[in-house]
Motif scaffolding. Structure first.
Motif, PDB file in Angstrom:
ATOM      1  N   HIS A  63       0.890  -1.178   0.000  1.00 27.93           N
ATOM      2  CA  HIS A  63       0.000   0.000   0.000  1.00 27.93           C
ATOM      3  C   HIS A  63       0.920   1.218   0.000  1.00 27.93           C
ATOM      4  CE1 HIS A  63      -3.500  -2.465   1.412  1.00 27.93           C
ATOM      5  NE2 HIS A  63      -2.576  -3.118   2.077  1.00 27.93           N
ATOM      6  N   TYR A  65     -13.099  -3.488   8.458  1.00 28.83           N
ATOM      7  CA  TYR A  65     -13.143  -2.026   8.299  1.00 28.83           C
ATOM      8  C   TYR A  65     -14.586  -1.597   7.957  1.00 28.83           C
ATOM      9  CZ  TYR A  65      -8.065  -2.850   7.743  1.00 28.83           C
ATOM     10  OH  TYR A  65      -6.770  -3.268   7.904  1.00 28.83           O
ATOM     11  N   HIS A 124      -9.290  -9.703   2.386  1.00 29.42           N
ATOM     12  CA  HIS A 124      -8.859  -9.453   3.768  1.00 29.42           C
ATOM     13  C   HIS A 124      -9.926 -10.119   4.634  1.00 29.42           C
ATOM     14  CE1 HIS A 124      -7.510  -6.609   7.160  1.00 29.42           C
ATOM     15  NE2 HIS A 124      -8.501  -7.340   7.661  1.00 29.42           N
ATOM     16  N   ILE A 152      -1.319  -3.535  13.384  1.00 33.96           N
ATOM     17  CA  ILE A 152      -1.562  -3.989  12.014  1.00 33.96           C
ATOM     18  C   ILE A 152      -2.777  -4.911  12.078  1.00 33.96           C
ATOM     19  CG2 ILE A 152       0.860  -3.842  11.317  1.00 33.96           C
ATOM     20  CD1 ILE A 152       1.129  -6.839  11.778  1.00 33.96           C
ATOM     21  N   SER A 153      -3.409  -5.094  10.947  1.00 36.31           N
ATOM     22  CA  SER A 153      -4.594  -5.960  10.922  1.00 36.31           C
ATOM     23  C   SER A 153      -4.457  -7.001   9.828  1.00 36.31           C
ATOM     24  CB  SER A 153      -5.850  -5.125  10.672  1.00 36.31           C
ATOM     25  OG  SER A 153      -5.999  -4.210  11.732  1.00 36.31           O
ATOM     26  N   ASP A 164       2.699  -6.696   2.849  1.00 41.03           N
ATOM     27  CA  ASP A 164       1.631  -5.814   3.353  1.00 41.03           C
ATOM     28  C   ASP A 164       2.241  -4.497   3.832  1.00 41.03           C
ATOM     29  OD1 ASP A 164      -0.847  -4.842   3.952  1.00 41.03           O
ATOM     30  OD2 ASP A 164      -1.205  -6.130   5.680  1.00 41.03           O
ATOM     31  N   ASN A 188      -3.538   1.775  10.843  1.00 39.65           N
ATOM     32  CA  ASN A 188      -3.113   0.361  10.795  1.00 39.65           C
ATOM     33  C   ASN A 188      -2.089   0.126   9.697  1.00 39.65           C
ATOM     34  OD1 ASN A 188      -5.830  -1.838  11.734  1.00 39.65           O
ATOM     35  ND2 ASN A 188      -5.348   0.172  12.531  1.00 39.65           N
TER      36      ASN A 188
HETATM   37  O1  URP Z   1      -2.810  -3.213   9.016  1.00 36.18           O
HETATM   38  C1  URP Z   1      -2.749  -3.364   7.808  1.00 36.18           C
HETATM   39  N1  URP Z   1      -2.524  -4.552   7.327  1.00 36.18           N
HETATM   40  N2  URP Z   1      -2.915  -2.316   7.003  1.00 36.18           N
HETATM   41  C2  URP Z   1      -2.968  -2.338   5.618  1.00 36.18           C
HETATM   42  C3  URP Z   1      -4.354  -2.574   5.122  1.00 36.18           C
HETATM   43  C4  URP Z   1      -4.689  -4.022   5.127  1.00 36.18           C
HETATM   44  O2  URP Z   1      -5.629  -4.404   5.797  1.00 36.18           O
HETATM   45  O3  URP Z   1      -4.023  -4.809   4.462  1.00 36.18           O
END
Ligand code: URP
Ligand code: ZN
Ligand code: ZN
Length: 461
Positions: free
Chosen positions: A60, A154, A182, A289-290, A317, A339
């Motif tokens: 990202h 989310y 996800h 992180i998620s 990620d 996150n």
């Molecule tokens: O916490 C994370 N992984 N952030 C990036 C967005 C996702 O959910 O991959």
């Protein structure tokens, strides 16, 4: 004039052999002994492995999250990718509500074209389903996008419901495309967050408490039942737990086609990084992180999943936010911490050190999970992901003997911490080529221009 890599050991997902490799223009043109032209640039690579450039399936870059934007944009993120031995990344443009996929794509090209140091493609994130979106999936394929992304978490922002997942999977099946998911139950997470907040629990520790293994397991199980009914393949991103993997294995036994990705953080870091329950420290924010970090037991299961071939790709990620000023947005409330964490620069080195050197996986398996399988799954094999005549000359010359430590102050990625700070690393990139262009020489980034190109992908028939 070409470039001749002389004296190295070629390692692909299936082979190890000593041979010289000759590049000309953007391609690998010959592999063997007694090859080369008199005017070739000869590079001595003995004692090194010649492996395909890494393909990071999950980044990202330049992503706006609430009022803040990731610390790494395409320029710094792709530069860090190159430094770490990754020559292609797949990023995540994400549809804003009310926006067409074409608009989302146009904006992503604006952020990435002309500024990227490695090659790049996109998984198109769908958040606002309609007949128009369904039609546009076909248009995306015409634009070189063969994979899509949906979020089961989310809530109120990116999350899509089961009906939408079902419709999108039926559509992707028709188009021979692939949707990446996800997997966390966003409704349950919101309830658990509300409970934590009600009890006055606001520290980063409670981020992990609000996202237990069960919310991942439930979402995976549900997704794979929907995929079974839709009779469509799916790709699960950032698998973090043993329980999730067990659900995947169950579904596979029923004949569900599922590709699985995990990340170095879930293989190497555990939930002790969130600190003690009563701790007042904010350090745990670096690991918000998620899904969250899990237990040693989960790490062992994920490594086993790699060895058994059930987990086929490793994405970083990479979603970086500075500790100072960005993670701190949530200093008084963990729900406001953006996150994500950085990882694109260290993915290859960590998998080599803690996978290959520690004896958990072979070098061939490392090549498979860091490059070849991604190329096959996402429609760019054999152009990328292997060392073969006719393939793009995306090559990493890996020096297996060099030892170093991960130190944030020395990193290329544009973020003020590294979740793997102090980790020992063995091996490094000695030379690297992106479509035949030497980008790393003697372990130094020498390419000063953003020569990365958009990777137009094709549907796997
Ligand atoms: O916490 C994370 N992984 N952030 C990036 C967005 C996702 O959910 O991959
Ligand atoms: Zn995710
Ligand atoms: Zn992600």
């Amino acid at each position: 004039m070409g470039i001749l890599l002389k004296g190295g050991k070629v390692v692909t997902a299936v082979d190890n052999y000593y041979a010289d490799v000759r590049l000309e223009g953007e391609k690998i043109v010959s592999i063997g002994t007694n090859i080369g032209e008199t005017d070739d640039d000869i590079i001595d690579v003995h004692d090194c492995f010649i492996i395909p450039g890494g393909i990071d399936t999950h980044t990202h870059f330049d992503l706006k999250v609430g009022a803040t934007t990731t610390a790494d944009d395409f320029e710094s993120g792709t530069k860090a990718a190159i430094v770490g031995g990754t020559t292609t990344i797949l990023d995540h443009p994400t549809q804003n509500k009310g926006e067409s996929l074409k608009e989302t794509l146009r904006a992503e090209h604006k952020r990435s074209d002309g500024v990227s140091y490695c090659d790049y493609g996109f998984h198109m994130g769908i958040t606002d389903w309609s007949d128009e979106t369904s039609n546009e999936m076909k248009d995306m394929i015409k634009e070189g996008i063969t994979s899509f992304k949906m979020y089961m978490a989310y809530k109120g922002n990116l999350q899509v419901d089961d009906g939408v997942i079902f419709k999108a999977l039926k559509r992707s099946k028709k188009l021979n495309a692939l949707i990446c998911f996800h997997c966390e139950n966003g409704d349950l997470i919101d309830e658990l967050i509300a409970e934590a907040e009600f009890s006055g629990n606001k520290s980063p520790y409670y981020h992990a408490m609000a996202r237990p293994v069960e919310v991942e397991k439930e979402a995976i199980t549900r997704l794979l039942i929907i995929a079974e009914i839709a009779d469509a393949p799916v790709y699960i991103v950032h698998l973090s737990s043993k329980e999730g993997l067990i659900s995947i294995l169950d579904a596979k036994k029923r004949g569900v086609k599922v590709f699985v990705e995990t990340c170095p953080q879930y293989l190497l870091l555990d939930d002790s990084y969130y600190g003690e329950k009563e701790s007042k420290s904010f350090e745990g924010a670096k690991y918000v992180i998620s899904p969250p970090l899990r237990k040693k037991y989960d790490q062992d299961a994920l490594w086993e999943g790699i060895s058994s071939g059930e987990i086929t790709t490793i994405g970083s990620d990479h979603c970086s936010f500075n500790y100072k000023g960005q993670k701190e947005i949530g200093f008084y409330d963990f729900t406001k911490i953006p996150n994500g964490a950085p990882g694109v620069e260290n993915r290859m080195g960590l998998i080599y050190t803690y996978g290959v050197v520690s004896g958990k996986i072979s070098l061939n398996e490392m090549v498979a999970i860091t490059s070849t399988n991604a190329a096959k799954t996402f429609g760019i094999f054999p152009k990328k992901g292997t060392i073969a005549v006719g393939s793009d000359a995306d090559i990493v010359v890996w020096d297996p003997n060099f030892k170093s430590y991960i130190i944030a102050k020395e990193q290329t990625q544009n973020v003020d911490y590294n979740p793997f700070e102090g980790f020992e690393q063995q091996g490094r990139v000695k030379y690297e080529f992106l479509r035949g262009n030497k980008v790393i020489s003697n372990a130094e980034l020498i390419e000063k221009k953003p020569i990365g190109k958009y990777v137009f992908r094709k549907i796997n028939k």
